[in-house]
Design a protein around this motif. Structure first.
Motif, PDB file in Angstrom:
ATOM      1  N   PRO A   1     -39.974  41.921 -22.659  1.00 34.58           N
ATOM      2  CA  PRO A   1     -39.663  41.450 -24.015  1.00 34.58           C
ATOM      3  C   PRO A   1     -38.854  40.150 -23.974  1.00 34.58           C
ATOM      4  O   PRO A   1     -38.255  39.806 -22.953  1.00 34.58           O
ATOM      5  N   PRO A   2     -38.830  39.417 -25.091  1.00 35.50           N
ATOM      6  CA  PRO A   2     -38.042  38.177 -25.116  1.00 35.50           C
ATOM      7  C   PRO A   2     -36.550  38.473 -25.059  1.00 35.50           C
ATOM      8  O   PRO A   2     -36.100  39.587 -25.359  1.00 35.50           O
ATOM      9  N   LYS A   3     -35.791  37.474 -24.676  1.00 34.54           N
ATOM     10  CA  LYS A   3     -34.332  37.605 -24.598  1.00 34.54           C
ATOM     11  C   LYS A   3     -33.765  37.803 -26.002  1.00 34.54           C
ATOM     12  O   LYS A   3     -34.218  37.181 -26.959  1.00 34.54           O
ATOM     13  N   SER A   4     -32.767  38.670 -26.136  1.00 33.13           N
ATOM     14  CA  SER A   4     -32.261  39.006 -27.472  1.00 33.13           C
ATOM     15  C   SER A   4     -31.031  38.192 -27.889  1.00 33.13           C
ATOM     16  O   SER A   4     -30.648  38.243 -29.056  1.00 33.13           O
ATOM     17  N   TYR A   5     -30.377  37.494 -26.988  1.00 31.23           N
ATOM     18  CA  TYR A   5     -29.224  36.631 -27.278  1.00 31.23           C
ATOM     19  C   TYR A   5     -28.074  37.393 -27.947  1.00 31.23           C
ATOM     20  O   TYR A   5     -27.372  36.860 -28.793  1.00 31.23           O
ATOM     21  N   VAL A   6     -27.888  38.646 -27.552  1.00 33.36           N
ATOM     22  CA  VAL A   6     -26.823  39.457 -28.138  1.00 33.36           C
ATOM     23  C   VAL A   6     -25.452  38.938 -27.709  1.00 33.36           C
ATOM     24  O   VAL A   6     -24.523  38.864 -28.522  1.00 33.36           O
ATOM     25  N   VAL A   7     -25.314  38.534 -26.461  1.00 33.20           N
ATOM     26  CA  VAL A   7     -24.013  38.061 -25.954  1.00 33.20           C
ATOM     27  C   VAL A   7     -23.581  36.797 -26.689  1.00 33.20           C
ATOM     28  O   VAL A   7     -22.408  36.659 -27.068  1.00 33.20           O
ATOM     29  N   HIS A   8     -24.525  35.886 -26.924  1.00 40.78           N
ATOM     30  CA  HIS A   8     -24.192  34.657 -27.649  1.00 40.78           C
ATOM     31  C   HIS A   8     -23.629  34.985 -29.033  1.00 40.78           C
ATOM     32  O   HIS A   8     -22.651  34.376 -29.479  1.00 40.78           O
ATOM     33  N   ASN A   9     -24.263  35.944 -29.697  1.00 36.15           N
ATOM     34  CA  ASN A   9     -23.836  36.272 -31.052  1.00 36.15           C
ATOM     35  C   ASN A   9     -22.526  37.059 -31.064  1.00 36.15           C
ATOM     36  O   ASN A   9     -21.737  36.912 -31.994  1.00 36.15           O
TER      37      ASN A   9
ATOM     38  N   ASP B   1     -44.830  45.232 -32.200  1.00 38.72           N
ATOM     39  CA  ASP B   1     -44.776  44.046 -33.062  1.00 38.72           C
ATOM     40  C   ASP B   1     -44.252  42.877 -32.244  1.00 38.72           C
ATOM     41  O   ASP B   1     -43.092  42.497 -32.340  1.00 38.72           O
ATOM     42  N   TYR B   2     -45.125  42.291 -31.408  1.00 39.22           N
ATOM     43  CA  TYR B   2     -44.718  41.236 -30.492  1.00 39.22           C
ATOM     44  C   TYR B   2     -44.382  39.941 -31.224  1.00 39.22           C
ATOM     45  O   TYR B   2     -43.445  39.246 -30.845  1.00 39.22           O
ATOM     46  N   VAL B   3     -45.107  39.649 -32.280  1.00 40.92           N
ATOM     47  CA  VAL B   3     -44.818  38.443 -33.065  1.00 40.92           C
ATOM     48  C   VAL B   3     -43.458  38.581 -33.731  1.00 40.92           C
ATOM     49  O   VAL B   3     -42.651  37.643 -33.733  1.00 40.92           O
ATOM     50  N   GLY B   4     -43.173  39.746 -34.303  1.00 36.78           N
ATOM     51  CA  GLY B   4     -41.875  39.981 -34.927  1.00 36.78           C
ATOM     52  C   GLY B   4     -40.733  39.933 -33.929  1.00 36.78           C
ATOM     53  O   GLY B   4     -39.650  39.430 -34.232  1.00 36.78           O
TER      54      GLY B   4
ATOM     55  N   ALA C   1     -36.133  36.975 -31.925  1.00 39.30           N
ATOM     56  CA  ALA C   1     -35.450  36.359 -30.781  1.00 39.30           C
ATOM     57  C   ALA C   1     -35.148  34.890 -31.063  1.00 39.30           C
ATOM     58  O   ALA C   1     -34.069  34.396 -30.723  1.00 39.30           O
ATOM     59  N   ARG C   2     -36.106  34.195 -31.693  1.00 33.33           N
ATOM     60  CA  ARG C   2     -35.882  32.780 -32.039  1.00 33.33           C
ATOM     61  C   ARG C   2     -34.742  32.646 -33.040  1.00 33.33           C
ATOM     62  O   ARG C   2     -33.872  31.776 -32.898  1.00 33.33           O
ATOM     63  N   THR C   3     -34.733  33.514 -34.059  1.00 34.69           N
ATOM     64  CA  THR C   3     -33.669  33.459 -35.060  1.00 34.69           C
ATOM     65  C   THR C   3     -32.319  33.801 -34.437  1.00 34.69           C
ATOM     66  O   THR C   3     -31.314  33.141 -34.718  1.00 34.69           O
ATOM     67  N   ALA C   4     -32.275  34.809 -33.574  1.00 35.05           N
ATOM     68  CA  ALA C   4     -31.022  35.183 -32.909  1.00 35.05           C
ATOM     69  C   ALA C   4     -30.527  34.055 -32.012  1.00 35.05           C
ATOM     70  O   ALA C   4     -29.322  33.812 -31.919  1.00 35.05           O
ATOM     71  N   LYS C   5     -31.447  33.351 -31.361  1.00 32.36           N
ATOM     72  CA  LYS C   5     -31.061  32.232 -30.494  1.00 32.36           C
ATOM     73  C   LYS C   5     -30.429  31.110 -31.314  1.00 32.36           C
ATOM     74  O   LYS C   5     -29.366  30.585 -30.951  1.00 32.36           O
TER      75      LYS C   5
END
Length: 140
Positions: free
Chosen positions: A60-68, A98-101, A106-110
């Motif tokens: 799966p794509p990176k979730s960027y949880v640490v950044h947030n 839901d791969y597109v979602g 992930a893009r929005t979280a980044k």
């Protein structure tokens, strides 16, 4: 005896379509079946970007949880919280297929993580300024 023509189908060979049970009840009304009758041809949905899901990559794509989370600690905590919510939804959408979602979240979280990290830098500098001020006052 065949004269070069195919034999007519035997009993029960007609109507072999998905949802059709030979000898079963007739077609059900459109209300109960979502607008089509079982046993009849249903055309494919029109092509469009919302009907096609990409094939699942290996991970799966990176979730960027640490950044947030760091953004929540910083000055822009509202953006960090919103980005964290989007980041936490990435893995659940991925598991549901839901791969597109998942990529969209992930893009929005980044983006929100990067913006909230910009607010994290002044917070860190402020804390360091206070610590060095205290150390200078004690040992200065």
């Amino acid at each position: 005896m065949s004269h070069g023509f195919p034999e007519p189908p035997g009993p029960g060979e007609y109507g072999h379509h998905p949802g059709f049970v030979p000898g079963g009840p007739g077609p059900i009304g459109p209300e109960a079946t979502g607008g089509y009758h079982p046993g009849y041809y249903r055309p494919a949905p029109p092509p469009g970007p919302h009907y096609h899901q990409p094939v699942a990559p290996e991970e799966p794509p990176k979730s960027y949880v640490v950044h947030n989370i760091l953004g929540i600690i910083g000055c822009l905590s509202v953006l960090g919280i919103i980005g964290l919510i989007f980041g936490l939804q990435v893995s659940s959408k991925w598991r549901m297929g839901d791969y597109v979602g998942a990529h969209s979240n992930a893009r929005t979280a980044k983006i929100l993580g990067i913006i909230s990290l910009i607010g994290f830098v002044p917070a860190v500098l402020y804390v360091l300024f206070i610590l060095f001020g205290i150390l200078f006052a004690i040992f200065g």
